[in-house]
Design a protein around this motif. Structure first.
Motif, PDB file in Angstrom:
ATOM      1  N   LEU A 164      23.263  41.608  45.679  1.00 18.43           N
ATOM      2  CA  LEU A 164      23.865  42.500  44.683  1.00 18.43           C
ATOM      3  C   LEU A 164      25.195  43.105  45.147  1.00 18.43           C
ATOM      4  CD1 LEU A 164      20.675  44.307  43.309  1.00 18.43           C
ATOM      5  CD2 LEU A 164      22.111  42.666  42.072  1.00 18.43           C
ATOM      6  N   PRO A 165      25.275  43.684  46.359  1.00 17.38           N
ATOM      7  CA  PRO A 165      26.565  44.238  46.795  1.00 17.38           C
ATOM      8  C   PRO A 165      27.670  43.186  46.849  1.00 17.38           C
ATOM      9  CG  PRO A 165      24.791  45.065  48.178  1.00 17.38           C
ATOM     10  CD  PRO A 165      24.210  43.964  47.345  1.00 17.38           C
ATOM     11  N   LEU A 166      27.322  41.940  47.202  1.00 19.87           N
ATOM     12  CA  LEU A 166      28.319  40.872  47.261  1.00 19.87           C
ATOM     13  C   LEU A 166      28.842  40.536  45.868  1.00 19.87           C
ATOM     14  CD1 LEU A 166      29.892  38.709  48.767  1.00 19.87           C
ATOM     15  CD2 LEU A 166      27.872  37.224  48.647  1.00 19.87           C
ATOM     16  N   LEU A 167      27.935  40.474  44.885  1.00 20.97           N
ATOM     17  CA  LEU A 167      28.356  40.208  43.508  1.00 20.97           C
ATOM     18  C   LEU A 167      29.310  41.297  43.014  1.00 20.97           C
ATOM     19  CD1 LEU A 167      24.949  39.182  41.862  1.00 20.97           C
ATOM     20  CD2 LEU A 167      26.832  37.656  42.424  1.00 20.97           C
ATOM     21  N   VAL A 168      28.957  42.548  43.288  1.00 23.00           N
ATOM     22  CA  VAL A 168      29.788  43.672  42.843  1.00 23.00           C
ATOM     23  C   VAL A 168      31.146  43.637  43.540  1.00 23.00           C
ATOM     24  CG1 VAL A 168      30.007  46.189  42.852  1.00 23.00           C
ATOM     25  CG2 VAL A 168      27.819  45.123  42.243  1.00 23.00           C
ATOM     26  N   ALA A 169      31.155  43.338  44.847  1.00 21.74           N
ATOM     27  CA  ALA A 169      32.414  43.286  45.590  1.00 21.74           C
ATOM     28  C   ALA A 169      33.324  42.183  45.059  1.00 21.74           C
ATOM     29  CB  ALA A 169      32.135  43.067  47.082  1.00 21.74           C
ATOM     30  N   ARG A 170      32.752  41.013  44.761  1.00 20.80           N
ATOM     31  CA  ARG A 170      33.548  39.913  44.226  1.00 20.80           C
ATOM     32  C   ARG A 170      34.116  40.260  42.858  1.00 20.80           C
ATOM     33  NH1 ARG A 170      32.787  34.591  45.783  1.00 20.80           N
ATOM     34  NH2 ARG A 170      34.302  34.163  44.132  1.00 20.80           N
ATOM     35  N   LEU A 171      33.331  40.983  42.068  1.00 23.98           N
ATOM     36  CA  LEU A 171      33.808  41.387  40.751  1.00 23.98           C
ATOM     37  C   LEU A 171      34.971  42.359  40.880  1.00 23.98           C
ATOM     38  CD1 LEU A 171      33.389  41.303  37.656  1.00 23.98           C
ATOM     39  CD2 LEU A 171      31.834  43.241  37.909  1.00 23.98           C
ATOM     40  N   GLU A 172      34.837  43.340  41.760  1.00 24.05           N
ATOM     41  CA  GLU A 172      35.896  44.337  41.923  1.00 24.05           C
ATOM     42  C   GLU A 172      37.161  43.717  42.513  1.00 24.05           C
ATOM     43  OE1 GLU A 172      33.847  47.365  44.167  1.00 24.05           O
ATOM     44  OE2 GLU A 172      33.415  48.491  42.333  1.00 24.05           O
ATOM     45  N   GLU A 173      36.994  42.744  43.406  1.00 21.58           N
ATOM     46  CA  GLU A 173      38.157  42.052  43.980  1.00 21.58           C
ATOM     47  C   GLU A 173      38.932  41.285  42.902  1.00 21.58           C
ATOM     48  OE1 GLU A 173      36.548  39.525  46.963  1.00 21.58           O
ATOM     49  OE2 GLU A 173      35.981  41.183  48.298  1.00 21.58           O
ATOM     50  N   GLY A 174      38.203  40.751  41.938  1.00 22.06           N
ATOM     51  CA  GLY A 174      38.844  39.924  40.922  1.00 22.06           C
ATOM     52  C   GLY A 174      39.321  40.652  39.687  1.00 22.06           C
ATOM     53  N   ARG A 175      39.021  41.947  39.584  1.00 23.11           N
ATOM     54  CA  ARG A 175      39.432  42.716  38.411  1.00 23.11           C
ATOM     55  C   ARG A 175      40.945  42.836  38.330  1.00 23.11           C
ATOM     56  NH1 ARG A 175      35.556  46.419  36.582  1.00 23.11           N
ATOM     57  NH2 ARG A 175      37.010  46.793  34.887  1.00 23.11           N
ATOM     58  N   PRO A 176      41.561  42.890  37.128  1.00 28.64           N
ATOM     59  CA  PRO A 176      40.877  42.865  35.830  1.00 28.64           C
ATOM     60  C   PRO A 176      40.659  41.455  35.263  1.00 28.64           C
ATOM     61  CG  PRO A 176      43.175  43.300  35.481  1.00 28.64           C
ATOM     62  CD  PRO A 176      42.997  43.186  36.971  1.00 28.64           C
TER      63      PRO A 176
END
Length: 239
Positions: A99-111
């Protein structure tokens, strides 16, 4: 805050250890856990009441009758208080450590990135289920061009605002990558290790998913073709 949504039906035994794993994995992040009880007839309510009595950040939403996994996910996402929603299945086969990895990848790729989806490796399903899944994923990938090889993995993370733009239908959760791409976002993937189910058995059959999925597949293909122009929107201030 991260809202973690778990759709489940009769998964009390698996929830008992899954909630402990989520607490450990998310200890460094502000989060809430939303368990959507899809008409369970087992001890799910008892397990969740015990967690609530210990001040765990767990919310229990209950359907009065089983409405299916898509409806359960939608219920949880609508109720989410966090800016990001992460999902995983209630059968314990999805490891919360990702879960933390998924969230980190999402935040890195935003927006630009609107969804991060797990891609299961080391599948523990039966040979028949793996073959049917590979066949269905191949057809879906060719028709929708969603660059996704495992649409059935429950581990996903997306901004809550993106979810609220997506059209809903029964079976919708299997087409999240294509629907997110339709909104103009990118989709990223993370390899995750699949685990064996400890207790109980799956509530979803191979034939049920296959027969319903054909109509859903062409419906999503039609939806993507009907959104050909995506204008850039900006607010103009006057005065």
């Amino acid at each position: 805050m991260i809202s973690i949504v778990i759709p489940c039906r009769n998964e009390a035994d698996n929830l008992a250890f899954l909630l402990d794993e989520i607490a450990r994995a998310m200890a460094a992040m502000e989060h809430e856990v939303i368990v959507v009880d899809d008409g369970s007839t087992d001890a799910t309510a008892t397990v969740l009441a015990d967690r609530a009595s210990n001040d765990a950040p767990v919310r229990h939403l209950r359907h009065d009758r089983s409405a299916g996994q898509s409806a359960a996910l939608r219920t949880g996402m609508i109720a989410a208080r966090g800016a990001i929603v992460a999902t995983l299945d209630g059968d314990g086969q999805n490891d919360p450590a990702y879960l933390p990895l998924l969230v980190a990848r999402l935040e890195e790729g935003r927006p630009a990135t609107g969804l991060v989806a797990g891609h299961r490796i080391g599948r523990t399903d039966t040979r028949m289920k793996q073959i049917s899944s590979r066949f269905a994923n191949g057809i879906r990938s060719r028709l929708l061009a969603d660059d996704t090889h495992d649409s059935g993995c429950g581990l996903k993370a997306l901004p809550t605002e993106v979810f609220r733009r997506l059209p809903y239908f029964d079976g919708w959760h299997r087409y999240l990558p294509a629907l997110v791409l339709r909104e103009g976002y990118r989709v990223a993937h993370v390899d995750v290790i699949d685990r064996e189910r400890r207790y109980g058995r799956s509530n979803y059959g191979i034939l049920d998913r296959g027969l319903r999925g054909v109509l859903d597949l062409f419906g999503v293909w039609w939806l993507r073709r009907r959104m050909r122009v995506r204008p850039k929107v900006e607010e103009v201030a006057h005065g």
